[in-house]
Design a protein around this motif. Structure first.
Motif, PDB file in Angstrom:
ATOM      1  N   GLY A 160       0.860  -1.187   0.010  1.00 25.19           N
ATOM      2  CA  GLY A 160       0.006   0.112   0.061  1.00 25.19           C
ATOM      3  C   GLY A 160       0.846   1.184  -0.142  1.00 25.19           C
ATOM      4  N   SER A 161       0.141   2.427  -0.255  1.00 24.68           N
ATOM      5  CA  SER A 161       1.148   3.586  -0.280  1.00 24.68           C
ATOM      6  C   SER A 161      -0.110   4.796   0.182  1.00 24.68           C
ATOM      7  CB  SER A 161       1.413   4.138  -1.821  1.00 24.68           C
ATOM      8  OG  SER A 161       1.998   5.318  -1.878  1.00 24.68           O
ATOM      9  N   LEU A 162       0.060   5.356   1.360  1.00 24.54           N
ATOM     10  CA  LEU A 162      -0.603   6.076   1.968  1.00 24.54           C
ATOM     11  C   LEU A 162      -0.246   7.616   1.671  1.00 24.54           C
ATOM     12  CD1 LEU A 162      -3.291   6.933   3.538  1.00 24.54           C
ATOM     13  CD2 LEU A 162      -2.062   6.474   5.567  1.00 24.54           C
ATOM     14  N   MET A 163      -1.004   8.572   1.099  1.00 22.60           N
ATOM     15  CA  MET A 163      -0.620   9.939   1.061  1.00 22.60           C
ATOM     16  C   MET A 163       0.749  10.240   0.473  1.00 22.60           C
ATOM     17  SD  MET A 163      -2.906  11.707   1.911  1.00 22.60           S
ATOM     18  CE  MET A 163      -2.228  13.580   1.948  1.00 22.60           C
ATOM     19  N   GLY A 164       1.272   9.219  -0.312  1.00 22.61           N
ATOM     20  CA  GLY A 164       2.756   9.356  -1.095  1.00 22.61           C
ATOM     21  C   GLY A 164       3.645   8.698  -0.227  1.00 22.61           C
ATOM     22  N   GLY A 165       3.507   8.227   1.071  1.00 25.34           N
ATOM     23  CA  GLY A 165       4.394   7.319   1.525  1.00 25.34           C
ATOM     24  C   GLY A 165       5.566   8.001   1.977  1.00 25.34           C
ATOM     25  N   GLY A 166       5.577   9.177   2.260  1.00 25.54           N
ATOM     26  CA  GLY A 166       6.801  10.106   2.784  1.00 25.54           C
ATOM     27  C   GLY A 166       6.613  10.887   3.656  1.00 25.54           C
ATOM     28  N   VAL A 167       7.386  12.069   3.663  1.00 24.15           N
ATOM     29  CA  VAL A 167       6.931  13.113   4.824  1.00 24.15           C
ATOM     30  C   VAL A 167       6.322  14.391   3.954  1.00 24.15           C
ATOM     31  CG1 VAL A 167       8.485  14.629   6.277  1.00 24.15           C
ATOM     32  CG2 VAL A 167       8.996  12.415   5.980  1.00 24.15           C
ATOM     33  N   ALA A 168       5.080  14.570   4.342  1.00 27.45           N
ATOM     34  CA  ALA A 168       4.227  15.343   3.624  1.00 27.45           C
ATOM     35  C   ALA A 168       4.619  16.807   3.302  1.00 27.45           C
ATOM     36  CB  ALA A 168       2.837  15.456   4.269  1.00 27.45           C
ATOM     37  N   ALA A 169       5.251  17.397   4.511  1.00 27.48           N
ATOM     38  CA  ALA A 169       5.896  18.941   4.713  1.00 27.48           C
ATOM     39  C   ALA A 169       7.006  18.921   3.544  1.00 27.48           C
ATOM     40  CB  ALA A 169       6.154  19.189   6.161  1.00 27.48           C
ATOM     41  N   ARG A 170       8.120  17.799   3.802  1.00 29.70           N
ATOM     42  CA  ARG A 170       9.093  18.046   2.814  1.00 29.70           C
ATOM     43  C   ARG A 170       8.674  17.762   1.331  1.00 29.70           C
ATOM     44  NH1 ARG A 170      12.002  12.535   3.249  1.00 29.70           N
ATOM     45  NH2 ARG A 170      10.137  11.919   1.931  1.00 29.70           N
ATOM     46  N   ASP A 171       7.967  16.557   1.196  1.00 31.32           N
ATOM     47  CA  ASP A 171       7.613  16.296  -0.345  1.00 31.32           C
ATOM     48  C   ASP A 171       6.771  17.521  -1.117  1.00 31.32           C
ATOM     49  OD1 ASP A 171       8.903  14.056   0.335  1.00 31.32           O
ATOM     50  OD2 ASP A 171       7.077  12.648   0.575  1.00 31.32           O
ATOM     51  N   ILE A 172       5.796  17.932  -0.397  1.00 31.46           N
ATOM     52  CA  ILE A 172       4.928  18.993  -0.660  1.00 31.46           C
ATOM     53  C   ILE A 172       5.710  20.097  -1.344  1.00 31.46           C
ATOM     54  CG2 ILE A 172       3.029  20.782  -0.478  1.00 31.46           C
ATOM     55  CD1 ILE A 172       1.883  18.701   1.184  1.00 31.46           C
ATOM     56  N   ALA A 173       6.745  20.667  -0.559  1.00 28.52           N
ATOM     57  CA  ALA A 173       7.673  21.743  -0.929  1.00 28.52           C
ATOM     58  C   ALA A 173       8.408  21.238  -2.301  1.00 28.52           C
ATOM     59  CB  ALA A 173       8.710  22.033   0.329  1.00 28.52           C
ATOM     60  N   ASP A 174       8.843  20.269  -2.477  1.00 34.03           N
ATOM     61  CA  ASP A 174       9.883  19.679  -3.529  1.00 34.03           C
ATOM     62  C   ASP A 174       8.891  19.455  -4.483  1.00 34.03           C
ATOM     63  OD1 ASP A 174      12.043  19.366  -1.666  1.00 34.03           O
ATOM     64  OD2 ASP A 174      11.763  17.155  -1.603  1.00 34.03           O
ATOM     65  N   TYR A 175       7.648  19.294  -4.153  1.00 34.16           N
ATOM     66  CA  TYR A 175       6.759  18.951  -5.682  1.00 34.16           C
ATOM     67  C   TYR A 175       6.194  20.499  -6.006  1.00 34.16           C
ATOM     68  CZ  TYR A 175       6.556  14.441  -4.046  1.00 34.16           C
ATOM     69  OH  TYR A 175       6.846  12.840  -3.431  1.00 34.16           O
ATOM     70  N   LEU A 176       6.277  21.218  -4.984  1.00 36.26           N
ATOM     71  CA  LEU A 176       5.671  22.835  -5.579  1.00 36.26           C
ATOM     72  C   LEU A 176       6.894  23.534  -6.300  1.00 36.26           C
ATOM     73  CD1 LEU A 176       3.935  23.779  -2.167  1.00 36.26           C
ATOM     74  CD2 LEU A 176       3.091  24.067  -4.544  1.00 36.26           C
ATOM     75  N   ARG A 177       8.290  23.038  -5.932  1.00 41.39           N
ATOM     76  CA  ARG A 177       9.163  23.488  -6.721  1.00 41.39           C
ATOM     77  C   ARG A 177       9.234  22.980  -8.125  1.00 41.39           C
ATOM     78  NH1 ARG A 177      11.927  23.936  -1.622  1.00 41.39           N
ATOM     79  NH2 ARG A 177      12.539  21.612  -1.768  1.00 41.39           N
ATOM     80  N   LEU A 178       9.031  21.674  -8.307  1.00 41.85           N
ATOM     81  CA  LEU A 178       8.830  21.023  -9.596  1.00 41.85           C
ATOM     82  C   LEU A 178       7.736  21.786 -10.583  1.00 41.85           C
ATOM     83  CD1 LEU A 178       9.381  17.393  -8.978  1.00 41.85           C
ATOM     84  CD2 LEU A 178      11.021  18.883  -9.963  1.00 41.85           C
ATOM     85  N   TYR A 179       6.577  22.263  -9.633  1.00 42.68           N
ATOM     86  CA  TYR A 179       5.694  22.891 -10.465  1.00 42.68           C
ATOM     87  C   TYR A 179       6.037  24.289 -10.930  1.00 42.68           C
ATOM     88  CZ  TYR A 179       1.769  25.910 -11.065  1.00 42.68           C
ATOM     89  OH  TYR A 179       0.925  27.115 -11.258  1.00 42.68           O
ATOM     90  N   GLN A 180       6.810  24.992 -10.150  1.00 43.79           N
ATOM     91  CA  GLN A 180       7.210  26.291 -10.532  1.00 43.79           C
ATOM     92  C   GLN A 180       8.237  26.258 -11.668  1.00 43.79           C
ATOM     93  OE1 GLN A 180       8.033  27.815  -6.223  1.00 43.79           O
ATOM     94  NE2 GLN A 180       6.799  29.289  -6.962  1.00 43.79           N
ATOM     95  N   GLN A 181       9.082  25.109 -11.734  1.00 47.71           N
ATOM     96  CA  GLN A 181      10.196  24.871 -12.820  1.00 47.71           C
ATOM     97  C   GLN A 181       9.689  24.488 -14.178  1.00 47.71           C
ATOM     98  OE1 GLN A 181      12.496  22.302 -10.738  1.00 47.71           O
ATOM     99  NE2 GLN A 181      13.509  23.978  -9.254  1.00 47.71           N
ATOM    100  N   GLY A 182       8.293  24.304 -13.991  1.00 51.25           N
ATOM    101  CA  GLY A 182       7.421  23.683 -15.125  1.00 51.25           C
ATOM    102  C   GLY A 182       7.680  22.032 -15.420  1.00 51.25           C
ATOM    103  N   HIS A 183       8.199  21.501 -14.555  1.00 51.06           N
ATOM    104  CA  HIS A 183       8.197  20.094 -14.665  1.00 51.06           C
ATOM    105  C   HIS A 183       7.019  19.306 -14.087  1.00 51.06           C
ATOM    106  CE1 HIS A 183      12.415  20.791 -15.552  1.00 51.06           C
ATOM    107  NE2 HIS A 183      12.545  21.126 -14.079  1.00 51.06           N
ATOM    108  N   LEU A 184       6.161  19.915 -13.481  1.00 51.99           N
ATOM    109  CA  LEU A 184       4.733  19.295 -12.863  1.00 51.99           C
ATOM    110  C   LEU A 184       3.802  20.092 -13.186  1.00 51.99           C
ATOM    111  CD1 LEU A 184       4.560  16.460 -11.367  1.00 51.99           C
ATOM    112  CD2 LEU A 184       4.540  17.861  -9.179  1.00 51.99           C
TER     113      LEU A 184
END
Length: 374
Positions: free
Chosen positions: A314-338
């Motif tokens: 199973g994988s719940l809420m991405g299987g990681g650390v939400a605060a860290r991961d959300i910040a990383d994914y937001l950067r990917l969005y801002q860079q045009g990758h996500l």
């Protein structure tokens, strides 16, 4: 404040007629120690909301719905560090206490300390800030974003760049962190590996984008709605298949020379899990992300699981650390990758909330965003 209150589970469709969410005035107390008052500027509608409304999983009622949102900090309680009035934040149910075993292991969504109070309709410290007419109203997963304001635990908030639109940021609290995290954290997909993804909704398409970023050589999207396929191809799918095709498993095995490295189920449908197991290669992994009924069972061939060394997890809420991961994914969005903004179907007000549940249940939309202040 105005809020969407859920009083009864399992009402019949169409929800536009049965109106599971009642839009009414609710009282909200200010934040206590370790808590924050947030003005909700956008909240996403998720299949998890739909499954609760349908009665597939239970909640303490009445409660204010919504578990994915973004807004502005308006007041901080005593002891809150790192947040101040005016900060823009994403709200997530994937946060943990930071000091229990799951949190130490980097799996904050499995937090022992905050999970139990949330399941009881309370905030992580066991408090409740909602009421109406002197009667208690409960929190939904510690967030309750279907309202104009919410009090949450500070750990459920991730500070974001104010340049990010709220209707985009809201999706990072659940859809993005869940779909992208399943690929990055749970599967750890590597370049040249192959994946199949069941369910091309908001979570599934985030997984598609993550698989592309991971360098997967084959990304096969599977859904019962072929009208989702064009966008899926634009976001990274190398092939798409109709989930109702009788030879769907055989098609996947043929195009991947024996099966995919990873199959992801975003639907919570048992037949998808069974098909996913069947289409993985030897030592492949079936990763279950979607949540169905809490009482539903899935069967598999045990001998085959052993002889092929298939991994089922199973994988719940991405299987990681939400605060860290959300910040990383937001950067990917801002860079045009996500390009998460491609997933917005429409914005709605409270008046269309129940109707929007019907659209979601029919698979007619990807991500609808509630704007509580209009």
């Amino acid at each position: 404040m105005t809020a969407a209150v859920l009083y009864e589970l399992g009402l019949p469709t169409p929800y536009e007629t049965s109106t599971p969410f009642v839009i009414e005035e609710v009282d909200l107390d200010g934040p206590g120690d370790g808590e924050v008052l947030v003005e909700i500027r956008a909240a996403g509608l998720c299949h998890s909301d739909l499954s609760i409304v349908a009665g597939l999983r239970q909640r303490i009622l009445p409660c204010v719905g919504g578990h994915e949102g973004a807004g502005i900090v308006r007041e901080v309680g005593r002891g809150v560090m790192g947040l101040r009035n005016g900060d823009h934040v994403v709200m997530t149910v994937g946060a943990g206490c930071g000091h229990c075993r799951p949190c130490y292991d980097g799996r904050s969504a499995l937090c022992d300390e905050s999970g139990a109070p949330r399941g009881q309709g309370l905030l992580p410290l066991g408090t409740r800030r909602l009421h109406r007419g002197g009667q208690p109203v409960f929190h939904f997963s510690g967030v309750s974003s279907f309202a104009q304001y919410a009090v949450t635990g500070a750990e459920a908030l991730v500070k974001i760049d104010p340049d990010i639109p709220f209707d985009v940021a809201a999706m990072f609290g659940c859809a993005v962190v869940t779909g992208v995290g399943a690929v990055f954290n749970t599967a750890k997909v590597r370049p040249s590996q192959s994946v199949a993804i069941f369910g091309l909704g908001g979570v599934g398409l985030n997984a598609v984008m993550a698989a592309r970023l991971s360098g997967a050589s084959q990304i096969i999207g599977i859904d019962i709605k072929p009208d989702k396929f064009p966008l899926a191809h634009e976001l990274g799918c190398t092939a798409t298949l109709d989930a109702t095709a009788p030879d769907m498993v055989e098609q996947v095995r043929a195009m991947t020379d024996g099966g995919v490295d990873f199959a992801f189920d975003m639907t919570g449908v048992t037949s998808a899990v069974t098909a996913g197991i069947a289409m993985t290669r030897k030592a492949g992994e079936m990763i279950c992300v979607g949540l169905g009924s809490s009482s539903e069972l899935t069967s598999y061939n045990h001998a085959s699981l052993v002889l092929r060394e298939t991994v089922l997890r199973g994988s719940l809420m991405g299987g990681g650390v939400a605060a860290r991961d959300i910040a990383d994914y937001l950067r990917l969005y801002q860079q045009g990758h996500l390009p998460v903004d491609r997933l917005r179907s429409e914005t709605i007000g409270f008046g269309r909330l129940n109707e929007s549940l019907d659209l979601l249940s029919r698979g007619a939309v990807l991500r609808q965003i509630l704007l509580p202040h209009g």
